[in-house]
Motif scaffolding. Structure first.
Motif, PDB file in Angstrom:
ATOM      1  N   LEU A 121       0.991  -1.102   0.139  1.00 24.80           N
ATOM      2  CA  LEU A 121      -0.068   0.052   0.071  1.00 24.80           C
ATOM      3  C   LEU A 121       0.627   1.184   0.550  1.00 24.80           C
ATOM      4  O   LEU A 121       2.003   1.503   0.942  1.00 24.80           O
ATOM      5  CB  LEU A 121      -0.849  -0.103   1.114  1.00 24.80           C
ATOM      6  N   ILE A 122       0.369   2.474  -0.967  1.00 26.74           N
ATOM      7  CA  ILE A 122       1.089   3.036  -1.165  1.00 26.74           C
ATOM      8  C   ILE A 122       0.655   4.549  -0.718  1.00 26.74           C
ATOM      9  O   ILE A 122      -0.437   5.138  -1.291  1.00 26.74           O
ATOM     10  CB  ILE A 122       1.966   3.827  -2.264  1.00 26.74           C
ATOM     11  N   VAL A 123       0.496   5.073  -0.149  1.00 29.44           N
ATOM     12  CA  VAL A 123      -0.073   6.636   0.599  1.00 29.44           C
ATOM     13  C   VAL A 123       0.831   8.273   0.035  1.00 29.44           C
ATOM     14  O   VAL A 123       1.499   7.511   0.746  1.00 29.44           O
ATOM     15  CB  VAL A 123      -0.445   6.801   1.984  1.00 29.44           C
ATOM     16  N   GLU A 124       0.054   8.619  -0.645  1.00 26.14           N
ATOM     17  CA  GLU A 124       1.306  10.022  -1.394  1.00 26.14           C
ATOM     18  C   GLU A 124       0.003  11.281  -0.678  1.00 26.14           C
ATOM     19  O   GLU A 124      -1.213  11.233  -1.163  1.00 26.14           O
ATOM     20  CB  GLU A 124       1.094   9.675  -2.495  1.00 26.14           C
ATOM     21  N   ALA A 125       0.521  12.507  -0.944  1.00 21.33           N
ATOM     22  CA  ALA A 125      -0.537  13.764  -0.694  1.00 21.33           C
ATOM     23  C   ALA A 125       0.399  15.149  -0.904  1.00 21.33           C
ATOM     24  O   ALA A 125       1.996  14.619  -1.429  1.00 21.33           O
ATOM     25  CB  ALA A 125      -0.648  14.120   1.102  1.00 21.33           C
ATOM     26  N   GLU A 126      -0.191  15.191  -1.816  1.00 20.79           N
ATOM     27  CA  GLU A 126       0.701  16.576  -2.909  1.00 20.79           C
ATOM     28  C   GLU A 126      -0.235  17.929  -2.620  1.00 20.79           C
ATOM     29  O   GLU A 126      -1.228  17.921  -3.115  1.00 20.79           O
ATOM     30  CB  GLU A 126       1.231  16.268  -3.880  1.00 20.79           C
ATOM     31  N   GLU A 127       0.327  19.409  -2.469  1.00 23.10           N
ATOM     32  CA  GLU A 127      -0.514  20.066  -2.191  1.00 23.10           C
ATOM     33  C   GLU A 127       0.039  21.387  -3.491  1.00 23.10           C
ATOM     34  O   GLU A 127       1.256  20.948  -3.701  1.00 23.10           O
ATOM     35  CB  GLU A 127       0.120  21.104  -1.447  1.00 23.10           C
ATOM     36  N   ALA A 128      -0.859  21.830  -4.733  1.00 20.98           N
ATOM     37  CA  ALA A 128      -0.411  22.609  -5.533  1.00 20.98           C
ATOM     38  C   ALA A 128      -1.395  23.691  -5.419  1.00 20.98           C
ATOM     39  O   ALA A 128      -2.937  23.274  -5.818  1.00 20.98           O
ATOM     40  CB  ALA A 128       0.316  22.226  -6.668  1.00 20.98           C
ATOM     41  N   ASP A 129      -1.662  24.957  -5.507  1.00 20.50           N
ATOM     42  CA  ASP A 129      -2.304  25.864  -5.632  1.00 20.50           C
ATOM     43  C   ASP A 129      -4.026  25.679  -5.640  1.00 20.50           C
ATOM     44  O   ASP A 129      -5.233  25.598  -6.021  1.00 20.50           O
ATOM     45  CB  ASP A 129      -2.485  25.433  -7.357  1.00 20.50           C
ATOM     46  N   GLY A 130      -3.851  25.636  -3.768  1.00 17.41           N
ATOM     47  CA  GLY A 130      -4.730  25.518  -3.123  1.00 17.41           C
ATOM     48  C   GLY A 130      -5.825  23.990  -3.017  1.00 17.41           C
ATOM     49  O   GLY A 130      -7.001  23.684  -2.673  1.00 17.41           O
ATOM     50  N   THR A 131      -5.180  22.977  -3.617  1.00 18.14           N
ATOM     51  CA  THR A 131      -5.788  21.733  -3.876  1.00 18.14           C
ATOM     52  C   THR A 131      -4.474  20.855  -3.720  1.00 18.14           C
ATOM     53  O   THR A 131      -3.691  20.766  -3.172  1.00 18.14           O
ATOM     54  CB  THR A 131      -6.031  21.560  -5.228  1.00 18.14           C
ATOM     55  N   LEU A 132      -4.808  19.821  -2.121  1.00 17.51           N
ATOM     56  CA  LEU A 132      -4.395  18.562  -2.031  1.00 17.51           C
ATOM     57  C   LEU A 132      -5.221  17.438  -2.653  1.00 17.51           C
ATOM     58  O   LEU A 132      -6.322  17.044  -2.705  1.00 17.51           O
ATOM     59  CB  LEU A 132      -5.200  18.319  -0.510  1.00 17.51           C
ATOM     60  N   GLU A 133      -4.078  16.312  -3.652  1.00 20.67           N
ATOM     61  CA  GLU A 133      -4.347  15.658  -4.197  1.00 20.67           C
ATOM     62  C   GLU A 133      -4.002  14.277  -2.816  1.00 20.67           C
ATOM     63  O   GLU A 133      -2.917  14.151  -2.629  1.00 20.67           O
ATOM     64  CB  GLU A 133      -3.897  15.073  -5.027  1.00 20.67           C
ATOM     65  N   ILE A 134      -4.450  13.210  -2.260  1.00 21.14           N
ATOM     66  CA  ILE A 134      -4.636  11.852  -1.719  1.00 21.14           C
ATOM     67  C   ILE A 134      -4.448  11.079  -2.434  1.00 21.14           C
ATOM     68  O   ILE A 134      -5.231  10.743  -3.126  1.00 21.14           O
ATOM     69  CB  ILE A 134      -4.971  12.430  -0.648  1.00 21.14           C
ATOM     70  N   ARG A 135      -3.315  10.018  -3.447  1.00 21.21           N
ATOM     71  CA  ARG A 135      -3.360   9.014  -3.584  1.00 21.21           C
ATOM     72  C   ARG A 135      -2.725   8.051  -2.945  1.00 21.21           C
ATOM     73  O   ARG A 135      -2.196   7.556  -2.141  1.00 21.21           O
ATOM     74  CB  ARG A 135      -2.362   9.324  -5.243  1.00 21.21           C
ATOM     75  N   VAL A 136      -3.609   6.911  -2.326  1.00 25.47           N
ATOM     76  CA  VAL A 136      -3.176   5.726  -2.402  1.00 25.47           C
ATOM     77  C   VAL A 136      -3.068   4.661  -3.659  1.00 25.47           C
ATOM     78  O   VAL A 136      -4.532   4.558  -3.644  1.00 25.47           O
ATOM     79  CB  VAL A 136      -5.204   5.221  -1.515  1.00 25.47           C
ATOM     80  N   CYS A 137      -2.605   3.908  -2.807  1.00 23.30           N
ATOM     81  CA  CYS A 137      -2.258   2.820  -4.236  1.00 23.30           C
ATOM     82  C   CYS A 137      -2.006   1.204  -3.537  1.00 23.30           C
ATOM     83  O   CYS A 137      -1.596   1.054  -2.904  1.00 23.30           O
ATOM     84  CB  CYS A 137      -1.304   3.160  -5.266  1.00 23.30           C
ATOM     85  N   ASP A 138      -2.330   0.643  -3.745  1.00 24.57           N
ATOM     86  CA  ASP A 138      -2.340  -0.782  -4.003  1.00 24.57           C
ATOM     87  C   ASP A 138      -0.984  -1.708  -5.130  1.00 24.57           C
ATOM     88  O   ASP A 138      -0.437  -1.206  -5.789  1.00 24.57           O
ATOM     89  CB  ASP A 138      -3.545  -1.586  -3.472  1.00 24.57           C
ATOM     90  N   ASN A 139      -0.993  -2.917  -4.631  1.00 24.22           N
ATOM     91  CA  ASN A 139      -0.045  -4.046  -6.210  1.00 24.22           C
ATOM     92  C   ASN A 139      -1.777  -5.063  -6.045  1.00 24.22           C
ATOM     93  O   ASN A 139      -0.508  -6.134  -6.396  1.00 24.22           O
ATOM     94  CB  ASN A 139       0.858  -4.107  -5.208  1.00 24.22           C
ATOM     95  N   GLY A 140      -2.698  -4.620  -6.231  1.00 23.85           N
ATOM     96  CA  GLY A 140      -3.475  -5.847  -7.366  1.00 23.85           C
ATOM     97  C   GLY A 140      -3.763  -5.852  -8.380  1.00 23.85           C
ATOM     98  O   GLY A 140      -2.629  -5.566  -9.392  1.00 23.85           O
ATOM     99  N   ALA A 141      -4.573  -6.118  -9.001  1.00 22.67           N
ATOM    100  CA  ALA A 141      -5.068  -6.753 -10.482  1.00 22.67           C
ATOM    101  C   ALA A 141      -4.980  -4.934 -11.777  1.00 22.67           C
ATOM    102  O   ALA A 141      -5.048  -4.749 -12.260  1.00 22.67           O
ATOM    103  CB  ALA A 141      -5.841  -7.248 -10.684  1.00 22.67           C
TER     104      ALA A 141
END
Length: 85
Positions: free
Chosen positions: A1-21
């Protein structure tokens, strides 16, 4: 499981990735529920809440990992900073 967060231009993006299909091609991109809801009710609920609370420019995006070893869900919402009290 990979969890990343990034903020740019007043927007927050939270990404969750797995190792599935990964996701099938028809599900990739901005999340839009199918005409007949038959599954993925959790995705539907989260996307609906984000869009209704923050606006149509926010919500979920589905993608597959670039190395083709799993799926990613990115939640896009406004970044609001609060000073510690």
């Amino acid at each position: 499981l990979i969890v990343e967060a990034e903020e740019a231009d007043g927007t927050l993006e939270i990404r969750v990735c797995d190792n599935g299909a990964g996701f099938p091609a028809e599900m990739l991109g901005l999340y839009r529920p199918p005409e007949k809801q038959t599954g993925h009710l959790g995705l539907f609920n989260v996307d609906t809440i984000l869009r209704k609370h923050y606006g149509e420019q926010y919500g979920l995006r589905l993608s597959n990992r670039t190395d083709k070893t799993g799926a990613c869900i990115t939640a896009r919402l406004p970044a609001v900073r609060r000073d510690a009290e």
